[in-house]
Scaffold this active site. Structure first.
Site, short mmCIF file in Angstrom:
data_model
loop_
_atom_site.label_atom_id
_atom_site.label_comp_id
_atom_site.label_asym_id
_atom_site.label_seq_id
_atom_site.Cartn_x
_atom_site.Cartn_y
_atom_site.Cartn_z
N GLN A 113 -12.55 8.75 27.12
CA GLN A 113 -13.94 8.00 27.20
C GLN A 113 -15.12 8.57 26.10
OE1 GLN A 113 -15.23 7.40 31.82
NE2 GLN A 113 -13.65 8.98 31.76
N ASN A 114 -14.55 9.39 25.81
CA ASN A 114 -15.62 10.71 24.82
C ASN A 114 -15.92 9.81 23.56
OD1 ASN A 114 -15.96 12.23 27.08
ND2 ASN A 114 -14.55 13.70 26.22
N ASP A 116 -16.73 11.57 21.03
CA ASP A 116 -16.76 12.70 19.92
C ASP A 116 -15.36 12.55 19.42
OD1 ASP A 116 -16.85 14.83 22.63
OD2 ASP A 116 -15.06 14.63 21.24
N HIS A 131 -14.20 4.05 24.83
CA HIS A 131 -15.74 4.00 24.64
C HIS A 131 -16.13 3.99 23.09
CE1 HIS A 131 -16.42 5.03 29.04
NE2 HIS A 131 -15.73 3.85 28.79
N SER A 212 -16.83 11.88 35.76
CA SER A 212 -17.40 11.90 37.30
C SER A 212 -16.85 10.62 37.67
CB SER A 212 -19.04 11.57 36.97
OG SER A 212 -19.41 10.42 36.18
N ASN A 236 -12.09 19.54 37.37
CA ASN A 236 -13.59 19.35 37.48
C ASN A 236 -14.27 20.41 38.37
OD1 ASN A 236 -16.31 18.25 37.99
ND2 ASN A 236 -15.28 16.30 37.06
N ALA A 254 -12.77 23.05 32.14
CA ALA A 254 -11.71 22.50 31.36
C ALA A 254 -11.00 23.73 30.52
CB ALA A 254 -12.07 21.25 30.50
#
Ligand code: APR
Length: 267
Positions: A113-114, A116, A131, A212, A236, A254
């Site tokens: 989803q990052n 970067d 994303h 999340s 997490n 992580a």
């Protein structure tokens, strides 16, 4: 910072033996990541109290087409700031462990989803980006790709607080250039989503790292994998909405837990 060759500190949570064996014997591993995997590279997550981007900035104002049209200089300046943060950052042992894991399996699918590029800079290939990417700006009108501004190195002690910057205009059609991320209310890239859903249904094991689990459709992938018979393991440090969907949750960061997992697979 630890690497996957250092001895495992005693307090790093580990998978129970049967689950570890299933992970060891898996044919297809899917790794789903969120902002938490980049937190130890100095990239803020979205929802962490006080430090998370959404606790400091208004998501609707900054991460929506309406927000961009209402205030292009504020929004563009914010993404230029975030892009610079990422360019100045380095992948951490969490990203590196994902690369080590991907070498171990007949099939390993990394879904992120990052926005970067730290997975790729660590060496991951074929990452499914749900994303978008901070580095992939494009014209709002004709979608022509446009480079992000070059990032200046920061002098020691200097901080980059970000500022309003007018977005450039497209040299082809004159429309504004927009960030290459998926904003709230926008569709995800169809091919990446379809491939991620297919991979989730084919997975033997899904590792869910640093998310999340609040933003769909990405947050629906663990349940899809579980329903298809996969073992779902979460990494997490804090409880999430995905806890009930996961067979096991490793409560740690992580960059600590993933290298330890790699070591545990081949002791
Ligand atoms: N290691 C592992 N997990 C971590 C770490 C860490 N070092 N630090 C924080 N976390 C966890 C937090 O506990 C939280 O559950 O990472 C999660 C980050 O959650 P969010 O900030 O909500 O980020 P994410 O789940 O990736 O957000 C999903 O929302 O804002 C949109 O498009 C944006 O892709 C983003 C999506």
């Amino acid at each position: 910072m630890m690497s996957h060759t250092d001895p495992t500190p005693p307090d790093v949570p580990a998978l129970p033996a049967p689950a570890l064996q299933r992970l060891r014997e898996a044919r297809h591993l899917v790794v789903l990541t969120g902002a938490g995997i980049s937190a130890e590279s100095g990239i803020p997550t979205f929802r962490a109290a006080q430090t998370g981007l959404w606790s400091r900035f208004d998501a609707e104002e900054l991460a929506s087409p309406e927000g961009f049209l209402a205030n292009p200089a504020l929004v563009w300046g914010w993404y230029v700031w975030r892009h610079a943060l990422v360019v100045r950052a380095q992948p951490n042992p969490g990203h590196q462990a994902v690369v080590a894991l991907s070498r171990r399996y007949e099939r390993c699918t990394v879904v992120t989803q990052n926005v970067d590029d730290l997975h790729e800079r660590a060496g991951s290939r074929g990452v499914l980006r749900l994303h978008g990417s901070l580095a992939a700006a494009r014209c709002m009108g004709c979608s022509r790709p446009h480079p992000m501004p070059p990032v200046q190195p920061l002098a020691p002690g200097d901080a980059d607080a970000g500022r309003r910057i007018e977005p450039p205009r497209c040299p082809a059609c004159g429309d504004r250039v927009r960030p290459g991320v998926v904003w709230f209310g926008e569709h995800l890239p169809a091919q990446a989503l379809a491939s991620a859903q297919e991979a989730a249904e084919d997975a033997d094991v899904m590792l869910v790292v640093g998310t999340s689990g609040l933003v769909h459709p990405a947050a629906g992938l663990p349940a899809r994998a579980r329903a298809a018979g996969a073992l779902v393991v979460q990494v997490n440090p804090l409880p999430t909405d995905l806890d009930p969907v996961c067979h096991h949750t490793l409560r740690g960061t992580a960059a600590l837990v993933l290298p330890a997992l790699v070591r545990a697979l081949d002791p």
